[in-house]
Design a protein around this motif. Sequence first.
Motif, PDB file in Angstrom:
ATOM      1  N   TYR A 112      46.138  41.421  47.635  1.00  0.00           N
ATOM      2  CA  TYR A 112      45.159  42.471  47.334  1.00  0.00           C
ATOM      3  C   TYR A 112      45.008  42.695  45.830  1.00  0.00           C
ATOM      4  O   TYR A 112      43.901  42.924  45.333  1.00  0.00           O
ATOM      5  N   TRP A 113      46.131  42.615  45.084  1.00  0.00           N
ATOM      6  CA  TRP A 113      46.016  42.860  43.649  1.00  0.00           C
ATOM      7  C   TRP A 113      45.344  41.689  42.939  1.00  0.00           C
ATOM      8  O   TRP A 113      44.640  41.874  41.938  1.00  0.00           O
ATOM      9  N   GLN A 114      45.535  40.459  43.456  1.00  0.00           N
ATOM     10  CA  GLN A 114      44.830  39.308  42.887  1.00  0.00           C
ATOM     11  C   GLN A 114      43.328  39.417  43.135  1.00  0.00           C
ATOM     12  O   GLN A 114      42.521  39.088  42.265  1.00  0.00           O
ATOM     13  N   VAL A 115      42.946  39.902  44.317  1.00  0.00           N
ATOM     14  CA  VAL A 115      41.528  40.098  44.631  1.00  0.00           C
ATOM     15  C   VAL A 115      40.903  41.077  43.650  1.00  0.00           C
ATOM     16  O   VAL A 115      39.802  40.841  43.113  1.00  0.00           O
ATOM     17  N   MET A 116      41.591  42.166  43.373  1.00  0.00           N
ATOM     18  CA  MET A 116      41.037  43.172  42.469  1.00  0.00           C
ATOM     19  C   MET A 116      40.967  42.655  41.039  1.00  0.00           C
ATOM     20  O   MET A 116      39.995  42.914  40.325  1.00  0.00           O
ATOM     21  N   LEU A 117      41.974  41.904  40.600  1.00  0.00           N
ATOM     22  CA  LEU A 117      41.943  41.353  39.243  1.00  0.00           C
ATOM     23  C   LEU A 117      40.813  40.339  39.079  1.00  0.00           C
ATOM     24  O   LEU A 117      40.087  40.348  38.068  1.00  0.00           O
ATOM     25  N   TRP A 118      40.661  39.472  40.066  1.00  0.00           N
ATOM     26  CA  TRP A 118      39.564  38.509  40.016  1.00  0.00           C
ATOM     27  C   TRP A 118      38.224  39.224  40.064  1.00  0.00           C
ATOM     28  O   TRP A 118      37.266  38.833  39.385  1.00  0.00           O
ATOM     29  N   GLY A 119      38.140  40.283  40.870  1.00  0.00           N
ATOM     30  CA  GLY A 119      36.908  41.055  40.951  1.00  0.00           C
ATOM     31  C   GLY A 119      36.547  41.692  39.623  1.00  0.00           C
ATOM     32  O   GLY A 119      35.387  41.659  39.190  1.00  0.00           O
ATOM     33  N   LEU A 120      37.535  42.261  38.944  1.00  0.00           N
ATOM     34  CA  LEU A 120      37.291  42.867  37.638  1.00  0.00           C
ATOM     35  C   LEU A 120      36.811  41.825  36.628  1.00  0.00           C
ATOM     36  O   LEU A 120      35.863  42.074  35.867  1.00  0.00           O
ATOM     37  N   PHE A 178      37.466  45.516  49.813  1.00  0.00           N
ATOM     38  CA  PHE A 178      36.840  45.844  51.094  1.00  0.00           C
ATOM     39  C   PHE A 178      36.316  44.608  51.831  1.00  0.00           C
ATOM     40  O   PHE A 178      36.639  44.430  53.011  1.00  0.00           O
ATOM     41  N   PRO A 179      35.526  43.718  51.206  1.00  0.00           N
ATOM     42  CA  PRO A 179      35.175  42.490  51.932  1.00  0.00           C
ATOM     43  C   PRO A 179      36.401  41.631  52.245  1.00  0.00           C
ATOM     44  O   PRO A 179      36.474  41.012  53.312  1.00  0.00           O
ATOM     45  N   TRP A 180      37.366  41.602  51.322  1.00  0.00           N
ATOM     46  CA  TRP A 180      38.615  40.884  51.580  1.00  0.00           C
ATOM     47  C   TRP A 180      39.330  41.501  52.774  1.00  0.00           C
ATOM     48  O   TRP A 180      39.859  40.790  53.648  1.00  0.00           O
ATOM     49  N   GLY A 181      39.332  42.834  52.866  1.00  0.00           N
ATOM     50  CA  GLY A 181      39.970  43.511  53.982  1.00  0.00           C
ATOM     51  C   GLY A 181      39.299  43.211  55.312  1.00  0.00           C
ATOM     52  O   GLY A 181      39.976  43.068  56.343  1.00  0.00           O
TER      53      GLY A 181
END
Length: 259
Positions: A10-18, A79-82
């Motif tokens: 989840y934290w990798q998803v958010m970092l990539w998203g940012l 959210f899409p990842w979830g």
Amino acid sequence: MGLAFQSLSYWQVMLWGLAFFGGIYLVFGSLTWLLTTKLLPALGIGHPLDPRPLAPGQLKRELQQSALSILLFGTGMIFPWGLLQLGWAQLTPNASGIRIALEIFALVIWNDIHFWINHRLLHTKLLRKFHLPHHRSVVTTPFSTYSFHPIEAAMLGNVILLPMVVHDFSFWSLASVPIFSLFFNCIGHANYDFFPRVSYAHWFAASRRHHLHHACYQGNFGFQFTFMDRLFRTRLDGDAAHDQIDAFQRRKARGASAP
């Protein structure tokens, strides 16, 4: 690529998203700014739409508000990842080029519908206060594109969630949404008429229509296309901002002629 996305934490998803949202905002915003303030005027291509100056501190404010929107959009990739992790949505692996093209076309149309609905809601008495920060940019810039209140950012940023639960898209189709959305948004907020010879109703006249939305506040709630504004009769006339701009030009002329 879809499997790689699903396997991230989840934290990798958010970092990539940012990194993704911050990167496309800076690239598209900076390129559009360079084109409309330097290159195209020097080449004699097109012209600015609203001659009035930017508000004091406008660019700084837009960048600050956009940074918060990028934070929300980037971390919101959870959210899409979830949905994928919960099994409520699936990605189609190895989709053909034709399928991806058709999916992107469908998402472009859905993006316009989703934007019109949420944008129209943001102009209601209940939600208007959350849209006013964006409308502080009466004369827009490419950096106005993400200059939102967090509530508005959340409303506009959920565009792919519903499509994901009704159809198994390719990863590349979904990834195209923020790219074409930001590209069209930068054009729409550029305060520049790129194609003066096309009609006001033309797809290529989106910057004219959105310039009028900011100048007049009401009407022209659509995104790139006009079908939603035509359907619900919310399209502004092409000369809707004539009085404001003409009054500014008269004041400017009087100031220049004063001793």
